[in-house]
Design a protein around this motif. Sequence first.
Motif, mmCIF file in Angstrom:
data_model
loop_
_atom_site.group_PDB
_atom_site.id
_atom_site.type_symbol
_atom_site.label_atom_id
_atom_site.label_comp_id
_atom_site.label_asym_id
_atom_site.label_seq_id
_atom_site.Cartn_x
_atom_site.Cartn_y
_atom_site.Cartn_z
ATOM 1 N N VAL A 78 0.915 -1.279 -0.098
ATOM 2 C CA VAL A 78 -0.057 0.002 -0.047
ATOM 3 C C VAL A 78 0.902 0.936 0.062
ATOM 4 C CG1 VAL A 78 -0.231 0.119 2.535
ATOM 5 C CG2 VAL A 78 -2.067 0.990 1.041
ATOM 6 N N LEU A 99 -5.204 5.774 -1.207
ATOM 7 C CA LEU A 99 -4.422 4.421 -0.979
ATOM 8 C C LEU A 99 -4.390 3.845 -2.144
ATOM 9 C CD1 LEU A 99 -5.998 3.583 2.590
ATOM 10 C CD2 LEU A 99 -3.954 4.964 2.128
ATOM 11 N N VAL A 101 -3.357 0.338 -3.470
ATOM 12 C CA VAL A 101 -3.092 -1.101 -3.115
ATOM 13 C C VAL A 101 -2.660 -1.855 -4.305
ATOM 14 C CG1 VAL A 101 -4.205 -3.086 -2.059
ATOM 15 C CG2 VAL A 101 -5.052 -0.878 -1.425
ATOM 16 N N HIS A 121 -10.801 -6.228 -3.429
ATOM 17 C CA HIS A 121 -9.574 -5.659 -2.751
ATOM 18 C C HIS A 121 -10.097 -4.574 -1.666
ATOM 19 C CE1 HIS A 121 -11.369 -3.292 -6.205
ATOM 20 N NE2 HIS A 121 -11.321 -2.381 -5.322
ATOM 21 N N ASP A 122 -9.449 -4.100 -0.680
ATOM 22 C CA ASP A 122 -9.827 -3.499 0.203
ATOM 23 C C ASP A 122 -8.815 -2.794 0.914
ATOM 24 O OD1 ASP A 122 -11.630 -2.366 2.187
ATOM 25 O OD2 ASP A 122 -12.507 -4.201 2.828
ATOM 26 N N ALA A 123 -9.002 -1.664 1.878
ATOM 27 C CA ALA A 123 -7.815 -1.078 2.776
ATOM 28 C C ALA A 123 -8.282 -0.771 3.999
ATOM 29 C CB ALA A 123 -7.552 0.025 2.114
ATOM 30 N N ARG A 135 -12.703 1.313 7.154
ATOM 31 C CA ARG A 135 -12.416 0.017 6.023
ATOM 32 C C ARG A 135 -13.269 0.672 4.864
ATOM 33 N NH1 ARG A 135 -11.310 -5.554 5.432
ATOM 34 N NH2 ARG A 135 -10.609 -5.492 7.557
ATOM 35 N N TRP A 136 -12.472 0.559 3.803
ATOM 36 C CA TRP A 136 -12.854 1.106 2.541
ATOM 37 C C TRP A 136 -14.290 0.536 2.271
ATOM 38 C CZ3 TRP A 136 -13.778 -1.356 -2.192
ATOM 39 C CH2 TRP A 136 -13.874 -0.730 -3.160
ATOM 40 N N CYS A 163 -9.492 7.250 0.468
ATOM 41 C CA CYS A 163 -9.465 7.155 1.960
ATOM 42 C C CYS A 163 -10.187 8.364 2.771
ATOM 43 C CB CYS A 163 -8.234 7.002 2.655
ATOM 44 S SG CYS A 163 -8.023 6.721 4.329
ATOM 45 N N ALA A 177 -1.914 2.758 7.586
ATOM 46 C CA ALA A 177 -2.845 2.249 6.557
ATOM 47 C C ALA A 177 -2.485 0.980 5.968
ATOM 48 C CB ALA A 177 -2.906 3.212 5.416
ATOM 49 N N GLY A 179 -3.139 -2.436 2.928
ATOM 50 C CA GLY A 179 -3.916 -2.655 1.895
ATOM 51 C C GLY A 179 -4.308 -4.259 2.232
ATOM 52 N N ARG A 189 -2.822 -9.152 4.139
ATOM 53 C CA ARG A 189 -2.590 -7.671 4.162
ATOM 54 C C ARG A 189 -1.128 -7.437 4.090
ATOM 55 N NH1 ARG A 189 -5.656 -5.000 9.329
ATOM 56 N NH2 ARG A 189 -7.652 -5.851 9.052
#
Length: 201
Positions: A78, A99, A101, A121-123, A135-136, A163, A177, A179, A189
């Motif tokens: 990230v 962000l 990722v 996907h997420d962050a 959390r995204w 974000c 942060a 990813g 992660r």
Amino acid sequence: GGDTGSRARLRARQGHRGATLEHRHGLARSASLCAGGRLLKRIRSLRWISLLALVALPGSVCGEAPAPPPDAGVEVRVEVRDATGAPRRAFAEGAPIHLRVTFENAGDAPARLPFSSGRTHDAVVLGTDGGELWRWSDGRMFTQALTELSLAPGERKAIDLLCDLRHASLPPGRYTAAGVLPVLGAEIRSSAVEFTIELQE
């Protein structure tokens, strides 16, 4: 004559007693043989069960190594960036934070990435104590169907996520942060990257 009859009767009783003992010994030998036969059958059955169990276990026969997980070799990173896309670690309070990722197949074999939904996907943003603050994917809708993504060796994918911390009510301070690759059954992660929200004067 009487002595002769007594001796005859004595020999008859002894013969009967010997026959009875021999019969009993024969029964005991038969029972022992039957028990031994049943025990041998049980041992053979256990051997077959053990052999079938070994065959059923992948990688347990002939020294084969267990197959690696489908996401083996996948790395997640990230980067914290500002609105222009430039890397940045300090932001004014209320400023947009982006962000990036990135996930890459650093292995030598193709990677299959299974997902339980359209969320591929997420962050997350974490506090100094490691607790998750944002959390995204929270509040977003995703297709509820199994999804799979394949990555060839050396292939890389990057996704830019906004974000938006305006609703998280995060005060100025230090945060990290990370990813997230939300593969089925687990999350991969990235290492956490620190950034700061500065108090506006």
